[in-house]
Design an enzyme around this catalytic site. Structure first.
Site, PDB file in Angstrom:
ATOM      1  CG  HIS A 171      39.698  10.949  -8.533  1.00  0.00           C
ATOM      2  ND1 HIS A 171      40.106  11.989  -7.722  1.00  0.00           N
ATOM      3  CD2 HIS A 171      39.495  11.402  -9.639  1.00  0.00           C
ATOM      4  CE1 HIS A 171      40.007  13.061  -8.277  1.00  0.00           C
ATOM      5  NE2 HIS A 171      39.859  12.751  -9.823  1.00  0.00           N
TER       6      HIS A 171
ATOM      7  CB  CYS B 183      38.665  17.362 -13.247  1.00  0.00           C
ATOM      8  SG  CYS B 183      37.811  15.758 -12.897  1.00  0.00           S
TER       9      CYS B 183
END
Length: 700
Positions: free
Chosen positions: A65, A203
């Site tokens: 992603h 993240c």
């Protein structure tokens, strides 16, 4: 999520063998629907995100992603592989692959939906259903949270019953959680409350791992009878945990791969500080670890130095490794200052150079544009550019000193650092004074922070006490103690540079060329670049200083241009990704962006780096031999009109490029693999293919 995934974005027979091939296959489906405007650019962004941290998860899941400017709207593509694809998970290859694409400026609502998907992936029933589904439309419906068409045809009564069950289950779970949270109220004696944990997950992208880690911790907490409250610091922002919840917590889990925002809120409690994937893969262990610390009375002291990589560390420590020596830390402190200084160098230097180009070299004697400015006079505009550039250049030493101190002591180091850097200019200590001021400022702030003070004064420490005391100490040292000796050393170095001629100048050019090409934008490269820009960071730089600047820029252009030329004349020696990178390297090299050669050096360092260094040394030596001069600190071929002896200067660059190209071709030819194969990296992967077409940072 209805507009994010549809049947044509689902591949239930994904035939890719590698994660790169899988990402490409799914991205092509996005491009076919107009969701991705530049396939190669988007894949480069996916690869860059993958390089930060593998996206494979335990349970056979891969979630490549990224956020990308090449994505028109948030999109999700799903692929199912019979053989499995290695995404770096500890338990083996992934058979369920989700490619998540978000625009660079995606709004919070869309990112929240993508985050919901990330949480679903922690649900075994959801993943089992995806492994069993036989129709792309049904798979898309499952992911959207809708009832698949096949299930819709079943008996309505059964459907109603199933829906009631599905609604009741979370309620029951919630009730169970509430029971655990309030304790056994019917038992005799005072109620026993459960262990309470507050956690933060984050993240680099803030789309998937952040929310999967939160879900995993919450599920593990329910299983172990522990209350877990999680703050997800994702792309959609974050809702701060209630201070009362933090105060009542018995332990803290920080699962992050980027700095935790406002980390000081959690000081004074037993804390486990780890990466975000640990919370996804082994949440139970983390809960056990923090409970063990609480039982032993281990807490994180307020203001204590954090471990490298944690958000409580200084900016330099966050990027460091445990056990680093002082020499390594010193280099990082200095590079912290240089990295913030370079934009001022580029902007100020180019403005000054443009002023000279328009108004001639006498423009430095023009009166202030505040006193005289003619809207239709070229000299007035030239003077304006020159004077704006001079103001920008005046920040160089203060910014250098300020951000060296920032690298050492974080924000408290900025005030004494900037003050010390400004004093260095006042006493003519120059860049050497700025380096000293930055290091002294950081050390002084760290020393002041270690002094025990009454609790009543702690609130004014960062705003009043630390800036006041540290600025006074640094100012005294710079004005009275070390400023004058450093100024003398700076003057001696300037005189030495001005006296360089003949063989000495040529050797210096070769040495600077070697340094510029050694690590391609790394610390050694930056040392050479800073040395050169220091010489021209004055209104009237010396001829020697301008020769050094010319040699440094010429050498820095050699590696990317040589790699571009090599991929053009001997393309068969390079794989497809390298050939694609070679096209971009033409522009990067011509713009004096040495980092354009990094993909080639990373894939084959033993051949590319030595070849680049030889070519850079040749160019640096020839530039000094030809007496080329340069007043601009950046710009590549676009500032050729500002170069003294421009034709010979371009000849020096061409010579270095040809030398490097020839060496690379010869060395790669000696190890050309058998026809139909490519050089393999660890695990059989082509190392250069890990980031095809990756964007390079724009720096000298």
């Amino acid at each position: 999520m209805s507009d994010m995934i549809s049947a044509d974005l689902v591949d239930l027979d994904l035939s890719a063998d590698t994660k790169e091939a899988a990402a490409r296959a799914l991205a092509e489906r996005m491009a076919a629907r107009g969701r991705v405007t530049d396939l190669e650019g988007f894949l480069a962004d996916v690869a860059a995100r993958e390089a930060q941290m593998p996206t494979g998860l335990d349970g056979g899941i891969g979630i490549p992603h990224c956020r990308s400017e090449h994505v028109t709207e948030p999109t999700l593509a799903f692929g199912r592989s019979a053989r499995g694809i290695d995404f770096g998970a500890a338990d083996g290859p992934a058979d369920l692959v989700f490619l998540i694409a978000a625009p660079a400026g995606a709004d919070d609502a869309h990112l929240t939906i993508l985050s919901s998907l990330a949480r679903q992936l922690m649900n075994a029933e959801f993943t089992d259903a995806l492994r069993a589904v036989g129709d792309p439309a049904d798979a898309a419906a499952l992911i959207r949270g809708e009832e698949p068409a096949a299930a819709a045809d079943e008996d309505s009564a059964v459907g109603v019953s199933a829906n009631e069950d599905s609604v009741a289950t979370p309620a029951a779970a919630s009730a169970g959680a509430a029971t655990v949270g309030t304790g056994e109220r019917e038992a005799p004696g005072p109620p026993e409350r459960p262990f309470r944990i507050v956690a933060v997950t984050s993240c680099p992208t803030g789309i998937a791992h952040t929310y999967m880690a939160a879900e995993s911790l919450e599920n593990a907490g329910r299983e172990e009878g522990v209350e877990v409250a999680v703050e997800t610091q994702g792309s959609a922002g974050f809702d701060r945990l209630d201070p009362a919840v933090i105060a009542a917590a018995d332990g803290v889990i920080l699962a992050h791969d980027v700095p935790v925002r406002e980390k000081d809120r959690f000081a004074g409690k037993p804390t486990v500080d780890t990466g975000v994937k640990a919370a996804i893969n082994r949440p139970g262990e983390l809960i056990g670890e923090v409970r063990g610390k609480a039982a032993r009375g281990e807490v994180t002291a307020a203001g204590a130095t954090a471990s490298p990589g944690s958000a409580g560390a200084t900016p330099v420590e966050r990027g460091g490794e445990s056990g680093e020596g002082y020499g390594t830390k010193l280099r990082k402190w200095l590079m912290s200052g240089v990295s913030y200084m370079v934009p001022f160098v580029a902007a100020g230097g180019l403005l000054i150079a443009l002023g000279f180009a328009i108004g001639g070299y006498e423009i430095n004697k023009a009166p202030s544009v505040m006193d005289h400015f003619g809207w239709t006079q070229a000299d007035s505009w030239a003077a304006l550019l020159f004077q704006i550039g001079g103001v920008a250049f005046a920040f160089l030493v203060p910014v250098l000193a300020g951000y060296i101190a920032y690298g050492m002591a974080d924000r408290p180091g900025l005030v004494p650092g900037f003050v010390g850097g400004s004093i260095a200019l006042t006493v003519d200590a120059g860049f050497l004074g700025g380096l000293a001021a930055g290091l002294i400022s950081g050390a002084v702030v760290l020393a002041v922070q270690r002094v025990r003070i009454p609790k009543a004064l702690r609130g004014i420490m960062p705003v009043v006490v630390i800036p006041l005391v540290s600025a006074a100490i640094v100012g005294f040292l710079m004005f009275v103690v070390i400023g004058k000796p450093i100024a003398s050393a700076q003057s001696a170095m300037t005189d030495w540079l001005n006296g360089l001629s003949g063989a000495n100048a040529i050797l210096l050019g070769a040495l600077l060329g070697l340094m510029m090409c050694f690590d391609l934008g790394g610390p050694v490269n930056k040392v050479a670049y800073t040395f050169a820009t220091a010489g021209i960071a004055v209104a009237s730089p010396s001829d020697s200083a301008m020769k050094i600047m010319a040699a440094v820029m010429a050498a820095g252009m050699v590696p990317p241009l040589a790699m571009a030329l090599a991929t053009t004349v001997r393309g068969r020696l390079f794989n497809a990704a390298e050939r694609e990178n070679g096209k971009a390297a033409w522009v990067l090299g011509a713009s004096f962006i040495s980092e354009g050669a990094i993909p080639f050096a990373a894939a084959d360092p033993l051949r590319v780096i030595p070849s680049s260094m030889v070519g850079g040394a040749v160019t640096g030596a020839l530039s000094m031999t030809f007496g080329a001069t340069l007043r601009a600190p950046h710009g590549g071929i676009f500032v050729v009109p500002l170069i003294g002896n421009p034709l010979l200067y371009l000849l020096a660059i061409a010579a270095g490029v040809c030398v490097t190209t020839a060496l690379v071709i010869v060395l790669k030819g000696l190890r050309t693999p058998a026809r139909g194969t490519t050089a393999q990296g660890p695990g059989g992967a082509d190392p250069s293919a890990q980031a095809p077409g990756a964007k390079q940072p724009v720096a000298a």
